[in-house]
Design a protein around this motif. Structure first.
Motif, PDB file in Angstrom:
ATOM      1  N   LEU A 156      61.645 -26.205 137.810  1.00 46.21           N
ATOM      2  CA  LEU A 156      61.958 -25.890 136.419  1.00 46.21           C
ATOM      3  C   LEU A 156      63.466 -25.808 136.199  1.00 46.21           C
ATOM      4  CD1 LEU A 156      59.279 -23.121 135.686  1.00 46.21           C
ATOM      5  CD2 LEU A 156      59.118 -25.580 135.240  1.00 46.21           C
ATOM      6  N   ALA A 157      64.146 -25.145 137.120  1.00 47.52           N
ATOM      7  CA  ALA A 157      65.598 -25.009 136.983  1.00 47.52           C
ATOM      8  C   ALA A 157      66.279 -26.376 137.040  1.00 47.52           C
ATOM      9  CB  ALA A 157      66.135 -24.098 138.087  1.00 47.52           C
ATOM     10  N   LEU A 158      65.816 -27.235 137.955  1.00 48.03           N
ATOM     11  CA  LEU A 158      66.408 -28.566 138.077  1.00 48.03           C
ATOM     12  C   LEU A 158      66.213 -29.372 136.808  1.00 48.03           C
ATOM     13  CD1 LEU A 158      67.719 -30.796 139.856  1.00 48.03           C
ATOM     14  CD2 LEU A 158      65.399 -31.448 140.523  1.00 48.03           C
ATOM     15  N   LEU A 159      64.990 -29.388 136.273  1.00 50.23           N
ATOM     16  CA  LEU A 159      64.715 -30.203 135.086  1.00 50.23           C
ATOM     17  C   LEU A 159      65.474 -29.692 133.874  1.00 50.23           C
ATOM     18  CD1 LEU A 159      60.889 -30.870 135.519  1.00 50.23           C
ATOM     19  CD2 LEU A 159      62.780 -32.463 135.881  1.00 50.23           C
ATOM     20  N   ALA A 160      65.511 -28.373 133.684  1.00 53.59           N
ATOM     21  CA  ALA A 160      66.269 -27.832 132.559  1.00 53.59           C
ATOM     22  C   ALA A 160      67.742 -28.204 132.661  1.00 53.59           C
ATOM     23  CB  ALA A 160      66.090 -26.318 132.490  1.00 53.59           C
ATOM     24  N   ALA A 161      68.292 -28.125 133.876  1.00 57.64           N
ATOM     25  CA  ALA A 161      69.697 -28.470 134.080  1.00 57.64           C
ATOM     26  C   ALA A 161      69.946 -29.948 133.808  1.00 57.64           C
ATOM     27  CB  ALA A 161      70.121 -28.108 135.497  1.00 57.64           C
ATOM     28  N   PHE A 196      68.145 -32.105 131.910  1.00 52.50           N
ATOM     29  CA  PHE A 196      68.018 -32.408 130.482  1.00 52.50           C
ATOM     30  C   PHE A 196      69.197 -31.822 129.702  1.00 52.50           C
ATOM     31  CE2 PHE A 196      63.228 -32.692 131.275  1.00 52.50           C
ATOM     32  CZ  PHE A 196      63.206 -34.079 131.163  1.00 52.50           C
ATOM     33  N   GLY A 197      69.630 -30.624 130.096  1.00 53.14           N
ATOM     34  CA  GLY A 197      70.761 -30.004 129.422  1.00 53.14           C
ATOM     35  C   GLY A 197      72.041 -30.803 129.586  1.00 53.14           C
ATOM     36  N   LYS A 198      72.290 -31.315 130.798  1.00 54.76           N
ATOM     37  CA  LYS A 198      73.495 -32.112 131.047  1.00 54.76           C
ATOM     38  C   LYS A 198      73.517 -33.379 130.190  1.00 54.76           C
ATOM     39  CE  LYS A 198      73.105 -32.384 135.531  1.00 54.76           C
ATOM     40  NZ  LYS A 198      73.373 -32.734 136.954  1.00 54.76           N
ATOM     41  N   LYS A 236      61.108 -24.084 120.475  1.00 53.80           N
ATOM     42  CA  LYS A 236      61.729 -22.988 119.725  1.00 53.80           C
ATOM     43  C   LYS A 236      62.914 -22.388 120.480  1.00 53.80           C
ATOM     44  CE  LYS A 236      57.322 -21.884 117.538  1.00 53.80           C
ATOM     45  NZ  LYS A 236      56.251 -20.866 117.350  1.00 53.80           N
ATOM     46  N   GLY A 237      63.757 -23.260 120.968  1.00 51.93           N
ATOM     47  CA  GLY A 237      64.942 -22.816 121.677  1.00 51.93           C
ATOM     48  C   GLY A 237      64.765 -22.605 123.162  1.00 51.93           C
ATOM     49  N   SER A 238      63.575 -22.844 123.685  1.00 52.13           N
ATOM     50  CA  SER A 238      63.306 -22.702 125.109  1.00 52.13           C
ATOM     51  C   SER A 238      62.974 -24.061 125.710  1.00 52.13           C
ATOM     52  CB  SER A 238      62.142 -21.739 125.343  1.00 52.13           C
ATOM     53  OG  SER A 238      61.770 -21.726 126.716  1.00 52.13           O
ATOM     54  N   TRP A 239      63.338 -24.212 126.978  1.00 53.60           N
ATOM     55  CA  TRP A 239      62.949 -25.427 127.706  1.00 53.60           C
ATOM     56  C   TRP A 239      61.486 -25.378 128.124  1.00 53.60           C
ATOM     57  CZ3 TRP A 239      66.132 -29.335 127.418  1.00 53.60           C
ATOM     58  CH2 TRP A 239      67.512 -29.141 127.394  1.00 53.60           C
ATOM     59  N   LYS A 255      54.610 -23.124 133.877  1.00 56.64           N
ATOM     60  CA  LYS A 255      55.324 -23.606 132.697  1.00 56.64           C
ATOM     61  C   LYS A 255      55.325 -25.122 132.603  1.00 56.64           C
ATOM     62  CE  LYS A 255      58.377 -19.572 132.802  1.00 56.64           C
ATOM     63  NZ  LYS A 255      57.715 -18.853 131.707  1.00 56.64           N
ATOM     64  N   ASN A 256      55.149 -25.607 131.371  1.00 54.73           N
ATOM     65  CA  ASN A 256      55.488 -26.975 131.024  1.00 54.73           C
ATOM     66  C   ASN A 256      56.957 -27.004 130.628  1.00 54.73           C
ATOM     67  OD1 ASN A 256      52.787 -27.817 131.304  1.00 54.73           O
ATOM     68  ND2 ASN A 256      52.325 -27.435 129.144  1.00 54.73           N
ATOM     69  N   VAL A 257      57.614 -28.118 130.891  1.00 55.61           N
ATOM     70  CA  VAL A 257      59.008 -28.305 130.482  1.00 55.61           C
ATOM     71  C   VAL A 257      59.027 -29.221 129.259  1.00 55.61           C
ATOM     72  CG1 VAL A 257      61.312 -29.032 131.190  1.00 55.61           C
ATOM     73  CG2 VAL A 257      59.735 -28.069 132.882  1.00 55.61           C
TER      74      VAL A 257
END
Length: 563
Positions: free
Chosen positions: A73-78, A80-82, A90-93, A312-314
């Motif tokens: 989860l941390a990798l994917l959020a990072a 996509f964020g980059k 609603k503001g969450s990954w 969690k789904n991303v």
């Protein structure tokens, strides 16, 4: 993924692949979609980097609820964020998916008494067993009468009911895998001939057994109709299992569900004075009546370690520039089996490199390509779902709780295990002919000089084994294809060899690991297809539908009519 991209050809039942069927005018390529070739090429370097990372031992096989999930989860959020994407929920990954982890402990043999001989099947090598009940620390089925219910199907619209005239409440039912006409040469028959219907899936069989009140439901494993060997059953059904949480703890489901090796089932039937092969033949015929196994009684017990957790789904969003409230969906599952049945060398991490680190990495690579190409008119959603390996649980949760309404979602693509066997002349479309998305793919393939082909083994039921099915049930057209087996280098012979090698040696096992020697040419070609189809949907104005008469057409029509 309950099947592999390469396992499509594992049975190799057809001597040649059927080529794409012509479409009528209603399903011609949409006029509004861009005919330009892809302006940006998805990055294979991105693919290699992320597949290697996601399938490393540090991620421990990416089981839901594990440290591997947190890292994923941390990798994917990072990532996509980059790229500049927006958190989609609603503001969450993330979208919370309530699950229960169940670890079976102290599993007794599955024993059958009361027949000519006592039969005992040991946990792992001869049978697997578990439960969907999420509040019971101990399961005990004791001296339960046994009934053979054929394929375990109750289909009123087909005039077929394997449970007619028999009461199985509190009893153990023995069920055959697949559906009755899977050996039919063609695609016509009460259950679509060779093409499996949902009635053939193991998930359906447990659902129906529960509706009938069975205390336990045991499926007889048979490699050809199951589409995989016992090694896959054993690695998938032992260790931590994940179940969707519910308010009543799934109290209405059977206490025990599982599988038994076919030879053990044959011994069981013999002890009851029956011949398994004869009963299997009888079960294929209309009018089959369930067969109680006389005085035979079944018993099995096991303890459960239960842990509720939020997987969690991303959800990542690339907003559209002119029609941001129309959405195109890209999906793939990020999870795999975690720790599993160890290989002879002691390796017990099912890394899931092909299945499905490749699909997960593809989400990032496609997002990257679309960012570089610039925003489209419609918004694009990149959805990495959890717990596919546990029965499509993450996508099913999204289907019931969509972040973006399905009435506003145009359609999309699902990616589950990309082919690393090399460039193929074809792709195999799972569910070919079901929706107008086929036309988008055909045009993209034409630009590559490749073709779409039908499934060579439709009896395997691949359509019901990946996350697109969860969305289709809610009316959303999703395109799902896999790398073909007619390789540019080596033809079908090489493709068949790769299929057999992957299925036997890596699928759902500890050796599905990253290999620096993989041939990425097929991956790149298929990524370009996903990119082109998605880009055409996102720049166009059409709303593709299911073809007339398809099982999901009515749901889509009703959804869109409400707009």
């Amino acid at each position: 993924m309950r099947t592999s991209l390469l396992a499509i050809a594992a049975a190799l039942a057809l001597p040649m692949i059927l080529t794409a069927c012509a479409t009528d005018g209603a399903d011609a390529p949409p006029a509004s979609a861009s005919a330009r070739p892809a302006a940006v090429e998805p990055s294979i370097d991105t693919m290699k980097r992320l597949v290697k990372e996601l399938s490393s031992d540090a991620y421990e096989g990416r089981a839901p609820g594990s440290a591997g999930e947190e890292k994923t989860l941390a990798l994917l959020a990072a990532e996509f964020g980059k790229l500049g994407l927006k958190p989609g929920n609603k503001g969450s990954w993330f979208q919370d998916v309530p699950l229960v982890e169940i670890n079976a402990k102290n599993v007794s043999p599955l024993s059958f008494t009361g027949g000519k001989n006592a039969i005992s099947a040991t946990y792992g090598p001869e049978m697997v067993v578990g439960t969907y009940r999420t509040t019971q620390p101990k399961i005990a089925v004791k001296d339960s009468p046994v009934v053979f219910v054929g394929y375990g199907i109750n289909a009123p619209e087909k005039g077929w009911n394997d449970y007619a005239g028999v009461d199985v409440k509190g009893k153990t039912v023995i069920i055959l895998v697949n559906d009755p006409d899977y050996e039919t040469p063609g695609l016509t028959g009460p259950f679509n001939g060779r093409a499996m219907t949902y009635y053939g899936r193991w998930t359906y069989k447990y659902e129906e057994a529960a509706r009938q009140g069975a205390a336990a439901a045991i499926i007889v494993h048979d490699t050809v109709p199951a589409a995989y060997g016992w090694n896959v059953v054993q690695s998938s059904w032992t260790g931590a299992q994940h179940v969707a949480d519910s308010a009543d703890g799934n109290a209405g489901l059977s206490s025990a569900i599982g599988w038994i090796q076919k030879d053990k089932a044959a011994a069981l039937f013999a002890s009851a004075g029956l011949d398994l092969n004869a009963q299997m033949a009888a079960a294929k015929k209309p009018g089959f009546k369930a067969v109680p196994l006389g005085a035979v009684k079944a018993s099995v017990s096991f303890d459960n370690d239960l842990r509720k957790h939020m997987s969690k789904n991303v959800v990542a969003l690339l907003p559209g520039k002119t029609r941001p409230d129309d959405y195109v969906l890209y999906s793939a599952h990020w999870d795999h089996l975690g720790r599993c049945q160890a290989a002879p060398d002691g390796d017990d991490i099912c890394n899931g490199a092909v299945d499905n680190a490749t699909g997960t990495a593809a989400l990032v690579a496609l997002a990257e390509a679309n960012v570089k190409a610039g925003p489209t008119d419609r918004s694009q959603v990149f959805l990495a779902v959890t717990a596919e390996e546990s029965g499509l649980l993450g996508s099913a949760y999204y289907g019931s709780n969509p972040v973006f309404p399905f009435a506003q979602t145009v359609g999309g693509v699902n990616m589950d295990a990309l082919s690393v066997a090399g460039l193929a002349k074809n792709v195999v479309v799972i569910g070919k002919g079901k929706s107008q998305l086929d036309a988008y793919l055909d045009r993209a393939l034409g630009a590559q000089g490749r073709v779409a082909t039908l499934e060579p083994t439709p009896e395997k039921g691949y359509y019901y084994r990946s996350d697109h099915f969860s969305f289709a049930k809610h009316g959303l057209p999703m395109l799902y294809f896999e790398g073909g087996e007619d390789l540019v280098t080596g033809g079908t012979t090489a493709g068949m060899a790769a299929a057999e090698d992957y299925t036997r040696n890596r699928y759902h096992g500890p050796k599905d690991e990253y290999d620096p020697n993989w041939d990425w040419t097929g991956v790149l070609a298929d990524l370009k297809l996903y990119y082109t189809v998605g880009r055409d949907l996102a720049t166009g104005s059409d709303w593709p539908n299911w073809v007339e008469g398809d099982e999901f057409r009515g749901i889509r029509d009703k959804d869109r009519a409400g707009k």
